[in-house]
Design a protein around this motif. Structure first.
Motif, PDB file in Angstrom:
ATOM      1  N   GLU A 137       0.824  -1.205   0.000  1.00  0.00           N
ATOM      2  CA  GLU A 137       0.000   0.000   0.000  1.00  0.00           C
ATOM      3  C   GLU A 137       0.862   1.260   0.000  1.00  0.00           C
ATOM      4  N   GLN A 138       1.880   1.277   0.837  1.00  0.00           N
ATOM      5  CA  GLN A 138       2.723   2.465   0.924  1.00  0.00           C
ATOM      6  C   GLN A 138       3.597   2.623  -0.322  1.00  0.00           C
ATOM      7  N   ALA A 139       4.092   1.518  -0.862  1.00  0.00           N
ATOM      8  CA  ALA A 139       4.903   1.602  -2.081  1.00  0.00           C
ATOM      9  C   ALA A 139       4.074   2.091  -3.261  1.00  0.00           C
ATOM     10  N   TRP A 140       2.791   1.726  -3.310  1.00  0.00           N
ATOM     11  CA  TRP A 140       1.917   2.243  -4.357  1.00  0.00           C
ATOM     12  C   TRP A 140       1.797   3.764  -4.263  1.00  0.00           C
ATOM     13  N   LEU A 141       1.679   4.292  -3.047  1.00  0.00           N
ATOM     14  CA  LEU A 141       1.612   5.742  -2.873  1.00  0.00           C
ATOM     15  C   LEU A 141       2.913   6.415  -3.297  1.00  0.00           C
ATOM     16  N   VAL A 142       4.034   5.770  -3.034  1.00  0.00           N
ATOM     17  CA  VAL A 142       5.312   6.316  -3.490  1.00  0.00           C
ATOM     18  C   VAL A 142       5.328   6.436  -5.008  1.00  0.00           C
ATOM     19  N   ILE A 143       4.844   5.405  -5.692  1.00  0.00           N
ATOM     20  CA  ILE A 143       4.794   5.437  -7.158  1.00  0.00           C
ATOM     21  C   ILE A 143       3.892   6.571  -7.639  1.00  0.00           C
ATOM     22  N   VAL A 144       2.708   6.705  -7.021  1.00  0.00           N
ATOM     23  CA  VAL A 144       1.756   7.731  -7.445  1.00  0.00           C
ATOM     24  C   VAL A 144       2.343   9.124  -7.279  1.00  0.00           C
ATOM     25  N   TYR A 145       2.911   9.401  -6.115  1.00  0.00           N
ATOM     26  CA  TYR A 145       3.423  10.751  -5.876  1.00  0.00           C
ATOM     27  C   TYR A 145       4.728  11.004  -6.606  1.00  0.00           C
ATOM     28  N   THR A 146       5.417   9.957  -7.019  1.00  0.00           N
ATOM     29  CA  THR A 146       6.578  10.141  -7.878  1.00  0.00           C
ATOM     30  C   THR A 146       6.170  10.714  -9.232  1.00  0.00           C
ATOM     31  N   VAL A 147       4.931  10.458  -9.639  1.00  0.00           N
ATOM     32  CA  VAL A 147       4.395  11.030 -10.877  1.00  0.00           C
ATOM     33  C   VAL A 147       3.703  12.365 -10.612  1.00  0.00           C
ATOM     34  N   PHE A 148       2.885  12.422  -9.581  1.00  0.00           N
ATOM     35  CA  PHE A 148       2.097  13.629  -9.306  1.00  0.00           C
ATOM     36  C   PHE A 148       2.968  14.832  -8.976  1.00  0.00           C
ATOM     37  N   TYR A 149       3.925  14.646  -8.075  1.00  0.00           N
ATOM     38  CA  TYR A 149       4.678  15.804  -7.593  1.00  0.00           C
ATOM     39  C   TYR A 149       5.520  16.464  -8.688  1.00  0.00           C
ATOM     40  N   PRO A 150       6.329  15.734  -9.471  1.00  0.00           N
ATOM     41  CA  PRO A 150       7.067  16.409 -10.549  1.00  0.00           C
ATOM     42  C   PRO A 150       6.152  17.084 -11.572  1.00  0.00           C
ATOM     43  N   LEU A 151       5.009  16.452 -11.883  1.00  0.00           N
ATOM     44  CA  LEU A 151       4.089  17.072 -12.833  1.00  0.00           C
ATOM     45  C   LEU A 151       3.521  18.367 -12.272  1.00  0.00           C
ATOM     46  N   GLY A 152       3.137  18.373 -11.001  1.00  0.00           N
ATOM     47  CA  GLY A 152       2.630  19.588 -10.391  1.00  0.00           C
ATOM     48  C   GLY A 152       3.668  20.690 -10.342  1.00  0.00           C
ATOM     49  N   VAL A 159      -7.059  14.163 -12.887  1.00  0.00           N
ATOM     50  CA  VAL A 159      -6.385  12.953 -12.408  1.00  0.00           C
ATOM     51  C   VAL A 159      -6.288  12.973 -10.886  1.00  0.00           C
ATOM     52  N   GLN A 160      -5.957  14.133 -10.322  1.00  0.00           N
ATOM     53  CA  GLN A 160      -5.905  14.246  -8.868  1.00  0.00           C
ATOM     54  C   GLN A 160      -7.286  14.005  -8.256  1.00  0.00           C
ATOM     55  N   LEU A 161      -8.323  14.557  -8.876  1.00  0.00           N
ATOM     56  CA  LEU A 161      -9.680  14.345  -8.384  1.00  0.00           C
ATOM     57  C   LEU A 161     -10.041  12.866  -8.401  1.00  0.00           C
ATOM     58  N   ALA A 162      -9.723  12.181  -9.489  1.00  0.00           N
ATOM     59  CA  ALA A 162     -10.028  10.751  -9.587  1.00  0.00           C
ATOM     60  C   ALA A 162      -9.250   9.953  -8.544  1.00  0.00           C
ATOM     61  N   PHE A 163      -8.005  10.328  -8.302  1.00  0.00           N
ATOM     62  CA  PHE A 163      -7.205   9.611  -7.311  1.00  0.00           C
ATOM     63  C   PHE A 163      -7.824   9.727  -5.920  1.00  0.00           C
ATOM     64  N   TRP A 164      -8.261  10.920  -5.536  1.00  0.00           N
ATOM     65  CA  TRP A 164      -8.822  11.093  -4.199  1.00  0.00           C
ATOM     66  C   TRP A 164     -10.199  10.455  -4.078  1.00  0.00           C
ATOM     67  N   LEU A 165     -10.962  10.434  -5.161  1.00  0.00           N
ATOM     68  CA  LEU A 165     -12.221   9.694  -5.133  1.00  0.00           C
ATOM     69  C   LEU A 165     -11.964   8.207  -4.951  1.00  0.00           C
ATOM     70  N   GLN A 166     -10.952   7.696  -5.621  1.00  0.00           N
ATOM     71  CA  GLN A 166     -10.623   6.281  -5.472  1.00  0.00           C
ATOM     72  C   GLN A 166     -10.105   5.986  -4.071  1.00  0.00           C
ATOM     73  N   GLN A 167      -9.415   6.940  -3.441  1.00  0.00           N
ATOM     74  CA  GLN A 167      -8.970   6.749  -2.071  1.00  0.00           C
ATOM     75  C   GLN A 167     -10.144   6.643  -1.106  1.00  0.00           C
ATOM     76  N   ILE A 168     -11.209   7.394  -1.361  1.00  0.00           N
ATOM     77  CA  ILE A 168     -12.411   7.282  -0.528  1.00  0.00           C
ATOM     78  C   ILE A 168     -12.997   5.884  -0.636  1.00  0.00           C
ATOM     79  N   ILE A 185     -11.009  20.454  -4.609  1.00  0.00           N
ATOM     80  CA  ILE A 185     -10.627  20.263  -6.012  1.00  0.00           C
ATOM     81  C   ILE A 185     -11.802  20.572  -6.932  1.00  0.00           C
ATOM     82  N   ILE A 186     -12.987  20.046  -6.588  1.00  0.00           N
ATOM     83  CA  ILE A 186     -14.163  20.311  -7.426  1.00  0.00           C
ATOM     84  C   ILE A 186     -14.506  21.796  -7.420  1.00  0.00           C
TER      85      ILE A 186
END
Length: 522
Positions: A166-181, A216-225, A251-252
């Motif tokens: 679970e935590q490694a998946w979050l590392v992968i996600v934020y490795t993409v989100f943060y540089p893009l932001g 994409v950020q909105l979809a990610f947080w909806l999926q986290q819920i 976000i909305i």
């Protein structure tokens, strides 16, 4: 001698006819098996055959909702793949439906004249597509990449493997989100210029990359819920759920009110610490305690600077700068309407008719309050409708931001507690959401038989043992212990006695074995 007869003890295990009881001539120390049961634990039925000892556990029936959520968790990858197959097959073989199916995987509302994108209800299919995509990707990457990697690094028990994945998946996600932001922020007019966050308003169009980033950020947080409601609950479930709902609302709201620059900055501030925390947890699970403490220090520093300094500066800017920069009033139309990026201003009479229209769409608003509240909701339903700014709009956004900051402050106190443990030498261990609860559960592996006595397979069960044991001794003449040893792989110690003692839960694990690669008890 039998320690306690089954007829005198209601919770005693019934003995099959072919199993003889020990007598006075057969000392218990040399010809008996001692079995232990918890008085409050689920009752087990012990079956003894010529070649095996089986424990059968009676489980409490699951509710339909629990069964449904368990089915979702176990079938995330297959369900996502089937939905994608259905969508793309429909898109390929039904050309008349492509105008609708294409909305699920392409950005909508592109303006050919400017190359920019507007917003609208057609963004909903795209977000739903991303939610399903995140669900399938998360489950497949965790099951087929991260979990095998965790086991190769020495994690054997199921719980640490799951937590690591679970935590490694979050590392992968934020490795993409943060540089893009950061890339979007660096190439924007509001880079290190907070006033420019508000000067664009109410520009209705945005670059395609910025729109995709927000959605994409909105979809990610909806999926986290969805995730925190279908998987095992953590200790801070309601705090996390509240945080996710506030994040989705912000976000909305920023997307529909054309405050995407502010959303970009806030997401960048949040993502940097959200990257360091799961990274530190992964290092903790793998046993790299020193680097884990260093990473946790970086997490704590980034948390304080980004979420308690810069984020507070944004809240202060909403309070003090927006009244001086953003024009008070309502605006309707496209970005180029009336030759002005602000669109066409709406007068007081138009605002009155506008609110009447919205109140008819939203009947829960009374006539007394429709003129005061309805204009706040039109941007959520009409992409070309009015966008307004006044003190009510300002305080609506500011209240959500401050409530989010309040949750962050509460978490910061927990982080300080972890830092104290690090300084004292106990190591970094996040107290917010790493465990489901205080009760520890053990996983056992059990065999079961069909009606002919054949071993059919194994299943898992969880149980809790917290009561004083009840003990009963039975004869072992009819039990083939060598067959049990061959089946379980457990060796008996050499001893001058012929008895085998099973005094409690820990030794029952030795009898039955555990899932994974846990070491056997010698």
């Amino acid at each position: 001698m039998v320690a306690a007869a089954s007829s005198a003890r209601p919770n005693a295990v019934p003995l099959p006819p072919h199993v003889k009881r020990a007598t006075a001539s057969q000392p218990a120390s040399t010809s008996s098996i001692s079995t232990t049961h918890s008085a409050n634990a689920p009752r087990h039925n012990m079956q003894m055959s010529s070649n095996a000892v089986h424990l059968r556990r009676k489980r409490k029936p699951e509710t339909p909702m629990k069964q449904f959520t368990r089915w979702l968790v176990n079938n995330q990858t297959g369900l996502s793949a089937n939905l994608f197959a259905l969508l793309f097959l429909t898109h390929m073989f039904f050309p008349r439906l492509r105008a609708h199916t294409s909305k699920f995987f392409t950005l909508s509302y592109r303006n050919p004249a400017t190359g920019q994108y507007n917003v609208g209800p057609d963004d909903v299919p795209f977000v739903l597509f991303l939610v399903v995509l995140f669900t399938g990707l998360r489950a497949s990457v965790m099951d087929y990449v991260l979990a095998p990697f965790a086991r190769s690094q020495g994690l054997c028990k199921q719980k640490p493997v799951t937590r690591f994945s679970e935590q490694a998946w979050l590392v992968i996600v934020y490795t993409v989100f943060y540089p893009l932001g950061v890339y979007l922020y660096y190439h924007s007019p509001y880079f290190f210029n907070m006033k420019n966050l508000w000067t664009h308003w109410p520009g209705r169009e945005m670059p395609g990359l910025l729109k995709a980033y927000i959605l994409v950020q909105l979809a990610f947080w909806l999926q986290q819920i969805i995730v925190i409601n279908i998987e095992e609950r953590r200790k801070d479930h309601w705090q996390m759920l509240t945080h996710h709902f506030i994040t989705v609302s912000l976000i909305i709201g920023s997307y529909r009110y054309r405050h995407t620059p502010v959303a970009n900055v806030i997401l960048v501030l949040m993502d940097v610490s959200d990257f360091f925390l799961p990274l530190a947890k992964c290092q903790k699970y793998l046993g790299y305690t020193t680097i884990c403490d260093v990473t946790f220090g970086l997490f704590m520093l980034s948390w304080f600077i980004c979420r308690h300094v810069f984020f507070s500066m944004i809240c202060y800017s909403v309070w003090t700068q927006t009244p001086n920069i953003m024009p008070v009033g309502c605006f309707r139309g496209g970005a180029a309407a009336a030759g002005s990026p602000l669109g066409v201003p709406i007068g007081a009479n138009e605002v009155s008719s506008l609110t009447s229209t919205v109140s008819s769409i939203l009947p829960f608003l009374s006539d007394d309050t429709s003129n005061k509240l309805a204009f706040l909701l039109e941007p959520l339903f009409d992409s070309e409708g009015a966008i307004c700014y006044n003190p009510a709009v300002k305080w609506a956004f500011l209240s959500l931001l401050l409530f989010l900051e309040l949750i962050i402050i509460v978490w910061f106190f927990m982080i300080v507690q972890v830092a104290i443990r690090v300084v004292s030498g106990s190591g970094a261990d996040d107290t917010r959401s790493d465990d489901e609860g205080e009760d520890e559960e053990e996983e056992d592996e059990e065999e079961y038989e069909d009606e002919h006595g054949n071993v059919k397979g194994r299943h898992h069960a969880t149980h809790k043992v917290d009561a004083a044991p009840l003990e009963e001794e039975v004869g072992v003449e009819a039990i083939d212990l060598k067959g049990w040893e061959r089946r379980t792989g457990v060796k008996r110690q050499a001893s001058t006695t012929s008895g085998v003692s099973l005094p409690g839960h820990s030794d029952r694990k030795e009898l039955l074995g555990r899932i994974g690669c846990e070491k056997q008890v010698d």
